[in-house]
Design a protein around this motif. Structure first.
Motif, short mmCIF file in Angstrom:
data_model
loop_
_atom_site.label_atom_id
_atom_site.label_comp_id
_atom_site.label_asym_id
_atom_site.label_seq_id
_atom_site.Cartn_x
_atom_site.Cartn_y
_atom_site.Cartn_z
N ASN A 4 84.86 127.95 52.26
CA ASN A 4 86.10 127.15 52.35
C ASN A 4 85.64 125.90 52.09
OD1 ASN A 4 87.75 125.27 54.51
ND2 ASN A 4 89.23 126.68 53.29
N ALA A 5 86.14 124.93 51.49
CA ALA A 5 86.00 123.66 51.19
C ALA A 5 86.17 122.54 52.30
CB ALA A 5 86.61 122.97 49.86
N ALA A 6 87.19 122.73 52.87
CA ALA A 6 87.53 121.96 54.09
C ALA A 6 86.29 122.35 55.16
CB ALA A 6 88.68 122.41 54.86
N VAL A 7 85.82 123.40 55.33
CA VAL A 7 84.72 123.52 56.51
C VAL A 7 83.59 122.98 55.97
CG1 VAL A 7 83.35 125.65 57.37
CG2 VAL A 7 85.92 125.68 57.36
N ASN A 8 83.14 123.04 54.60
CA ASN A 8 81.97 122.34 54.25
C ASN A 8 81.98 120.90 54.03
OD1 ASN A 8 79.91 124.57 52.75
ND2 ASN A 8 81.88 125.27 52.33
N ARG A 9 83.19 120.40 53.87
CA ARG A 9 83.37 118.97 53.94
C ARG A 9 82.89 118.32 55.26
NH1 ARG A 9 87.25 119.33 49.60
NH2 ARG A 9 88.90 119.69 51.18
N ALA A 10 83.57 119.35 56.61
CA ALA A 10 83.34 118.98 57.61
C ALA A 10 81.88 119.07 58.27
CB ALA A 10 84.35 119.78 58.65
N GLY A 11 81.29 120.03 57.60
CA GLY A 11 79.74 119.99 57.84
C GLY A 11 79.04 118.96 57.24
N PHE A 12 79.55 118.46 56.06
CA PHE A 12 78.75 117.14 55.66
C PHE A 12 79.08 116.09 56.42
CE2 PHE A 12 79.39 119.67 51.22
CZ PHE A 12 78.19 120.25 51.35
N GLN A 13 80.20 116.05 56.87
CA GLN A 13 80.55 114.83 57.86
C GLN A 13 79.61 114.84 58.93
OE1 GLN A 13 82.42 112.10 57.02
NE2 GLN A 13 81.49 111.30 58.80
N SER A 14 79.45 116.01 59.42
CA SER A 14 78.86 116.17 60.91
C SER A 14 77.31 115.82 60.62
CB SER A 14 78.75 117.62 61.33
OG SER A 14 78.06 117.85 62.58
N GLU A 15 76.67 116.18 59.36
CA GLU A 15 75.37 115.80 59.03
C GLU A 15 75.38 114.14 58.94
OE1 GLU A 15 74.05 117.80 55.57
OE2 GLU A 15 74.27 119.58 56.43
#
Length: 479
Positions: free
Chosen positions: A44-55
Motif C-alpha cells: 500500500n502506497a499510503a502505508v509506505n508514505r507514512a513509513g517514510f514520514q516516520s523515518e
C-alpha cells in the motif's frame, strides 16, 4: 474521521487461526485473511508514505538532540599573492609573490538558552511517536478495507452457492414436469411457469457469479496485486452464536482510548505542541555560549637571519679627540637568510583562545514572537483536534453498538423466518407434486424461502461485521 469510522473498522478478529492452507480437491492454494492483510500493508502506497514520514521524523529528532552537542568547524585556506600584499608572517607590506596557508578550528557550545533545546528535543520526540501512531493507523486503515473486501468475497461466494442450490431444486422440478407435460398429464402452462422460474434462478446465478468476480477484483486492488479470477479464500472459522455483546458502551470507550492509534496520535500531537510553545519561549531569552578556537598559519616569505661570522669594520660614527675625528670601529655580523620551515611555522604560529558570549535578543524582525504566537495557535488546534477525536470516537462506538443490537435482532428473526419458509416450501412442494396446489403457490413458496435464505446470509455477515467493529475498538483482534 467519519469516513474512517463509517468504514467501521472491521478489523477482523477475523484474524482467526489463519494458515496458508491447500485445497486437496482442486490443488489451489487458499489465501488466508492474514496473508491478504500482510500483502496489502506491504504494497500500500499510503502505508509506505507514512513509513517514510516516520523515518523523517526520526531524523528530525536526532537533529534536535544534536543541538546539545558543540558546534565544531575547521577551516583550511591555501593561496598565492602576487604584487604588493601583506605578509601573514610579519604582517608587513612586501612586493613579491608568496604562497600562504591558514588553519583554524572553532568550537561553540550553548551553556544556557532558556531550555529551548531541551523542549525542542521533547517536541520532536513526541512528534516522532505521533508519526509512528500515524503509520500504525494507515496499517489499520488498509486492514479495514481488506477485511471489508474479504468479507464481501465470502458473502458473495455463499450467495452464489445458495443460488446454485436454488437452481438445482428448480431444475429437478422442471425435469419432472417436462416428463408429465410430454405425457399430457399436466397443463403446459404449469411446466412453462416452472421453466421460466428456472431461467430466473439461472440469471441469479449469473449475476451472483459476476458480483463475486467484482468483489475478488476489489480485494486484489486493495492488495495491489494482479487480479486472478481463480482466487480462493479460506473461510473464517466462526462459530456464530447470536448473543448480545459482553461489554457496555462505556467499557468499550475506555478501552478504545487506550488502544486506538489515531487517539494516541492526537494526544501526542497535543503534548508536542505544548513543548513547542516552551521551546519558542526559550528563543526570547538570552543565550550563553562557551567558545574556543585553535589556529596557525604559514607564509613562503617567512625567513630568519643566521649569523655566520663577526668582523670589525669602520662605521660612519666618530669621536672627537681634540680637533681630530677618530672613526669608530665596531663588530659587524655576517648573516645568511634562511627560510623558516613549514613545520616550524606550524608550531611557532600556533594560537588558541577561549571565551564566553551572551547573546541578548532585542529586535529580530519579530521572528521569535511570531514563532511563539504560531506555537500557541498550534497548541490550541491540536487540543481541539484531540478533544474532537474523542467525541467522535464516543459517538461512533454508540452507533456501532446500536448497529450490533439491530443486527442481532435481524439475524434472530431471519433464522426463524428461514425455518418457517423452508417448512412452508416443503409443504407446498408436496402438495404441488400431488397436484393439490397450483404452480403459482409453488413458485411463491419457493421464492419466499430463497429470499429468506439470501437475507439470512447477508444478516450473518452483518452481525459478524458489527461485533468485530466492537472488538477492534477494544484491541481484541489477533492473527
Amino acid at each position: 474521521m467519519k469516513k474512517f469510522f463509517g468504514i467501521a473498522v472491521l478489523v477482523g478478529g477475523l484474524f482467526i487461526q489463519q494458515v496458508y492452507a491447500q485445497d486437496s480437491a482442486t490443488g489451489n492454494h487458499l489465501l488466508t485473511l492474514q496473508q491478504c492483510v500482510e500483502t496489502a500493508i506491504k504494497n500500500n502506497a499510503a502505508v509506505n508514505r507514512a513509513g517514510f514520514q516516520s523515518e523523517s521524523n526520526e531524523v528530525n529528532l536526532q537533529q534536535a538532540k544534536g543541538n546539545r552537542l558543540p558546534f565544531v568547524n575547521g577551516a583550511i585556506y591555501h593561496g598565492i599573492n602576487q604584487g604588493r600584499s601583506i605578509d601573514p608572517f610579519s604582517n608587513g607590506y612586501i612586493n613579491q609573490n608568496i604562497s600562504f596557508a591558514n588553519y583554524g578550528l572553532n568550537a561553540s557550545i550553548s551553556v544556557w538558552n532558556g531550555a529551548a533545546i531541551r523542549n525542542s528535543i521533547q517536541q520532536n520526540l513526541l512528534t516522532f511517536e505521533a508519526g509512528k501512531m500515524d503509520w500504525q493507523q494507515e496499517k489499520d486503515n488498509i486492514t479495514i478495507n481488506v477485511i471489508l473486501a474479504y468479507l464481501s468475497v465470502l458473502n458473495n461466494q455463499e450467495l452464489l452457492n445458495a443460488s446454485i442450490k436454488q437452481v438445482a431444486v428448480t431444475r429437478q422440478q422442471a425435469e419432472r414436469l417436462d416428463l408429465l407435460n410430454k405425457d399430457g398429464a399436466i397443463a403446459p402452462a404449469t411446466y412453462y411457469d416452472v421453466k421460466g422460474q428456472l431461467a430466473s434462478d439461472e440469471i441469479n446465478v449469473v449475476n451472483n457469479r459476476n458480483t463475486l468476480a467484482s468483489s475478488k477484483l476489489d480485494l486484489a486492488q486493495h492488495m495491489n496485486i494482479a487480479y486472478d479470477k481463480n482466487m480462493e479464500l479460506q473461510k473464517i472459522n466462526e462459530s456464530l452464536t447470536p448473543v448480545l455483546y459482553d461489554a457496555t458502551v462505556d467499557m468499550i470507550y475506555e478501552q478504545a482510548l487506550l488502544q486506538l492509534a489515531f487517539v494516541k496520535a492526537a494526544d501526542l500531537r497535543k503534548q508536542s505542541a505544548a513543548s513547542g510553545v516552551k521551546a519558542a519561549k526559550g528563543l526570547l531569552t538570552p543565550t550563553l555560549s562557551l567558545n574556543g578556537s585553535l589556529g596557525t598559519n604559514y607564509s613562503s616569505a617567512a625567513s630568519l637571519q643566521k649569523l655566520l661570522s663577526t668582523t670589525e669594520a669602520q662605521t660612519d660614527s666618530y669621536v672627537l679627540n681634540g680637533a681630530s675625528k677618530l672613526p669608530v670601529i665596531a663588530p659587524q655580523g655576517n648573516y645568511e637568510t634562511q627560510k623558516i620551515t613549514y613545520g616550524n611555522q606550524w608550531t611557532n604560529n600556533f594560537n588558541s583562545s577561549i571565551s564566553l558570549s551572551l547573546q541578548i535578543p532585542i529586535l529580530n524582525g519579530l521572528q521569535a514572537k511570531s514563532r511563539l504566537k504560531q506555537a500557541k495557535i498550534t497548541e490550541k488546534q491540536t487540543t481541539f483536534e484531540a478533544n474532537t477525536t474523542k467525541i467522535q470516537l464516543r459517538q461512533n462506538i454508540e452507533q456501532a453498538y446500536l448497529n450490533m443490537s439491530a443486527a442481532l435482532d435481524r439475524y434472530t428473526q431471519l433464522q426463524m423466518q428461514v425455518q418457517d419458509f423452508t417448512e412452508s416450501f416443503r409443504s407446498a412442494e408436496v402438495r404441488f407434486n400431488a397436484g393439490a396446489a397450483t404452480v403459482v403457490d409453488y413458485i411463491i413458496a419457493k421464492n419466499n424461502m430463497d429470499r429468506a435464505t439470501i437475507n439470512l446470509i447477508a444478516a450473518k455477515y452483518d452481525y459478524v461485521l458489527r461485533t468485530k467493529v466492537l472488538d477492534f475498538y477494544q484491541g481484541k483482534l489477533s492473527y
